[in-house]
Enzyme design. Structure first.
Site, PDB file in Angstrom:
ATOM      1  N   GLU A  31      22.628  72.046  58.066  1.00 58.49           N
ATOM      2  CA  GLU A  31      22.599  71.688  56.687  1.00 58.49           C
ATOM      3  C   GLU A  31      21.212  70.819  56.284  1.00 58.49           C
ATOM      4  O   GLU A  31      21.009  69.801  55.791  1.00 58.49           O
ATOM      5  CB  GLU A  31      23.815  70.711  56.639  1.00 58.49           C
ATOM      6  CG  GLU A  31      24.927  71.173  56.666  1.00 58.49           C
ATOM      7  CD  GLU A  31      26.161  69.954  56.800  1.00 58.49           C
ATOM      8  OE1 GLU A  31      25.801  68.825  56.423  1.00 58.49           O
ATOM      9  OE2 GLU A  31      27.213  70.411  56.849  1.00 58.49           O
ATOM     10  N   ASN A  52      22.678  76.911  60.335  1.00 59.65           N
ATOM     11  CA  ASN A  52      24.156  76.742  59.994  1.00 59.65           C
ATOM     12  C   ASN A  52      24.071  75.901  58.597  1.00 59.65           C
ATOM     13  O   ASN A  52      23.423  74.834  58.768  1.00 59.65           O
ATOM     14  CB  ASN A  52      25.004  75.979  60.933  1.00 59.65           C
ATOM     15  CG  ASN A  52      26.569  75.986  60.653  1.00 59.65           C
ATOM     16  OD1 ASN A  52      27.137  77.136  60.469  1.00 59.65           O
ATOM     17  ND2 ASN A  52      27.006  74.983  60.757  1.00 59.65           N
ATOM     18  N   HIS A  57      33.461  76.503  54.004  1.00 53.78           N
ATOM     19  CA  HIS A  57      34.493  75.393  53.434  1.00 53.78           C
ATOM     20  C   HIS A  57      34.949  75.621  52.018  1.00 53.78           C
ATOM     21  O   HIS A  57      34.045  75.293  50.821  1.00 53.78           O
ATOM     22  CB  HIS A  57      33.826  73.908  53.493  1.00 53.78           C
ATOM     23  CG  HIS A  57      33.664  73.806  54.997  1.00 53.78           C
ATOM     24  ND1 HIS A  57      34.755  73.371  56.087  1.00 53.78           N
ATOM     25  CD2 HIS A  57      32.460  73.189  55.673  1.00 53.78           C
ATOM     26  CE1 HIS A  57      34.346  73.213  57.068  1.00 53.78           C
ATOM     27  NE2 HIS A  57      32.895  72.993  57.059  1.00 53.78           N
ATOM     28  N   GLU A 116      32.792  77.453  60.222  1.00 55.96           N
ATOM     29  CA  GLU A 116      33.863  76.248  59.926  1.00 55.96           C
ATOM     30  C   GLU A 116      34.776  76.698  58.882  1.00 55.96           C
ATOM     31  O   GLU A 116      34.947  75.769  57.853  1.00 55.96           O
ATOM     32  CB  GLU A 116      32.878  75.470  59.597  1.00 55.96           C
ATOM     33  CG  GLU A 116      31.726  74.870  60.506  1.00 55.96           C
ATOM     34  CD  GLU A 116      31.089  73.664  60.265  1.00 55.96           C
ATOM     35  OE1 GLU A 116      31.361  72.793  59.456  1.00 55.96           O
ATOM     36  OE2 GLU A 116      30.047  73.443  60.747  1.00 55.96           O
ATOM     37  N   ASP A 144      37.609  77.044  56.386  1.00 53.15           N
ATOM     38  CA  ASP A 144      38.973  76.374  55.777  1.00 53.15           C
ATOM     39  C   ASP A 144      38.984  76.649  54.436  1.00 53.15           C
ATOM     40  O   ASP A 144      38.143  76.577  53.618  1.00 53.15           O
ATOM     41  CB  ASP A 144      39.071  74.989  56.414  1.00 53.15           C
ATOM     42  CG  ASP A 144      38.213  74.056  55.833  1.00 53.15           C
ATOM     43  OD1 ASP A 144      37.192  74.336  55.258  1.00 53.15           O
ATOM     44  OD2 ASP A 144      38.109  72.889  56.441  1.00 53.15           O
TER      45      ASP A 144
HETATM   46  C1  XIL Z   1      33.337  67.110  60.423  1.00 57.05           C
HETATM   47  C2  XIL Z   1      34.444  66.796  61.441  1.00 57.05           C
HETATM   48  O1  XIL Z   1      35.468  67.679  61.182  1.00 57.05           O
HETATM   49  C3  XIL Z   1      35.037  65.353  61.146  1.00 57.05           C
HETATM   50  O2  XIL Z   1      35.999  65.172  62.174  1.00 57.05           O
HETATM   51  C4  XIL Z   1      33.893  64.315  61.178  1.00 57.05           C
HETATM   52  O3  XIL Z   1      34.321  63.014  61.009  1.00 57.05           O
HETATM   53  C5  XIL Z   1      32.892  64.778  60.342  1.00 57.05           C
HETATM   54  O4  XIL Z   1      32.415  66.052  60.473  1.00 57.05           O
HETATM   55  N1  XIL Z   1      29.929  70.529  58.443  1.00 57.05           N
HETATM   56  C6  XIL Z   1      29.686  70.293  59.623  1.00 57.05           C
HETATM   57  C7  XIL Z   1      30.605  69.818  60.638  1.00 57.05           C
HETATM   58  O5  XIL Z   1      28.907  70.937  60.241  1.00 57.05           O
HETATM   59  O6  XIL Z   1      30.166  69.495  61.876  1.00 57.05           O
HETATM   60  C8  XIL Z   1      31.554  68.919  59.922  1.00 57.05           C
HETATM   61  O7  XIL Z   1      32.790  68.327  60.844  1.00 57.05           O
HETATM   62  C9  XIL Z   1      32.221  69.322  58.695  1.00 57.05           C
HETATM   63  C10 XIL Z   1      31.164  69.599  57.720  1.00 57.05           C
END
Ligand code: XIL
Length: 349
Positions: free
Chosen positions: A172, A215, A251, A280, A282
């Protein structure tokens, strides 16, 4: 002399006769209800990991030590997935909470659980502005912060050397919106633009067996942010800065839906010479619309040979980092959702 056509040769050969006998026998057994006539190739896999593996890809999940003790949580993860990302346990605040004091207990718990159940591990993440201890953000000198960053990458990667499938080296680093600029962070502000390539170079020198990924989120379609990441990868490739993959967090919700150009966007990155991974995933929602969106993502990855695989960001809705969105494949009672079936069918398709 009569030449044997393939057809004649097959009919006339012993192999052909044996085949006829075998098929005949199998046919009788099948009609007697003793064996099924479907061979392994016709059998659809019944877990996400197996179905993805049959297509040369992985299907992973994020795992958290907080829930590993819950038997259904672990059993669901172990049955369905073949790749694991520690949800928080390999982040900076977990692995180096105090300067020079490394702690791998949570990371090791996830790593050992995954590998003892035949799953591989994605390392997440080495350099990120978030979940970063205050002592790191407090460093004001760029050269000191570079040393601290190198030391962090070196210690964490060395601990898992040779055992990690891919590392999210930098997470990020770009801003949202139309600027295409780097995000302000301790690393960006004190070291400058070069912190990313420096991190990748250090990472490669520590463990050359792990794939090294950049990422990010909101880079799933063509937009100012994904263009900026694209230009960085292109530049790295042209100058020989080591980078192997780009992770698309994925996401999604109604404000940020699966874009229609998702697949072509993945493809343009692949065309630069990196692989792509959905890291990641969802998707907020429920029912058919959620299921269809999941299928879109899976089908895009399946259509691209250098899409290595997909990881969903958790096992069950109840422990999702955004559980209010019910964004995962299993509900709070570990029941398979419509989205699960849609993903499995797409993988088996
Ligand atoms: C999130 C986790 O799911 C949570 O448990 C934590 O509190 C915060 O981080 N981008 C990422 C992940 O790269 O590491 C993040 O994970 C979600 C957003």
């Amino acid at each position: 002399m009569t030449e044997l056509t393939p057809e004649r040769s097959r009919r006339g050969s012993w192999r052909g006769l044996r085949r006829t006998l075998v098929l005949g026998l199998a046919g009788s057994l099948a009609s007697a209800g003793l064996v099924a006539l479907t061979g392994p190739s016709a059998h659809a896999a019944d877990t996400l990991g197996a179905a993805a593996a049959a297509k040369g890809k992985y299907f992973g999940t994020a795992l958290s030590t907080s829930h590993l003790g819950e038997s259904q949580y672990a059993a669901t993860a172990d049955a369905e997935f073949n790749m694991v990302t520690p949800e928080n346990e390999m982040k900076w605040d977990a692995t180096e909470p105090n300067r020079g004091q490394f702690n791998f207990s949570g990371g090791d718990t996830i790593f050992n659980h995954a590998t003892s159940h035949g799953m591989k591990v994605r390392g997440h993440t080495l350099v990120w502005h978030s979940q970063l201890p205050g002592w790191v953000s407090g460093i004001s000198s760029g050269s000191e912060l570079t040393q601290v960053m190198d030391n962090h990458i070196t210690n964490v990667m060395s601990h898992y050397k040779g055992k990690i499938y891919a590392w999210d080296v930098v997470n990020e680093a770009f801003q949202d919106g139309s600027s295409g600029a780097r995000r302000s962070s301790p690393f960006q502000d004190k070291i400058g633009n070069s912190f990313i390539e420096h991190a990748f170079q250090t990472a490669r020198s520590v463990d050359s067996s792990a794939k090294l990924c950049y990422n990010d989120y909101n880079i799933d379609g063509v937009n100012a942010k994904s263009n900026a990441v694209y230009n960085m990868v292109k530049d790295f490739k042209s100058r020989g800065v080591p980078i192997d993959c780009v992770g698309f967090q994925g996401h999604f919700n109604s404000q940020s839906p699966v874009p229609s150009d998702f697949q072509s966007n993945l493809q343009r990155f692949v065309d630069l010479g990196v692989s792509v991974q959905i890291t990641e995933l969802d998707i907020a929602g429920s029912g058919t619309s959620q299921a269809d969106n999941y299928a879109k993502v899976v089908n895009a990855c399946l259509a691209i040979s250098k899409c290595d695989g997909i990881t969903v960001w958790g096992v069950t809705d109840k422990y999702s980092w955004r559980s209010g969105d019910t964004p995962l494949l299993f509900d709070g009672n570990y029941q398979k959702k419509q989205a699960y079936t849609s993903v499995l069918n797409a993988l088996n398709g």
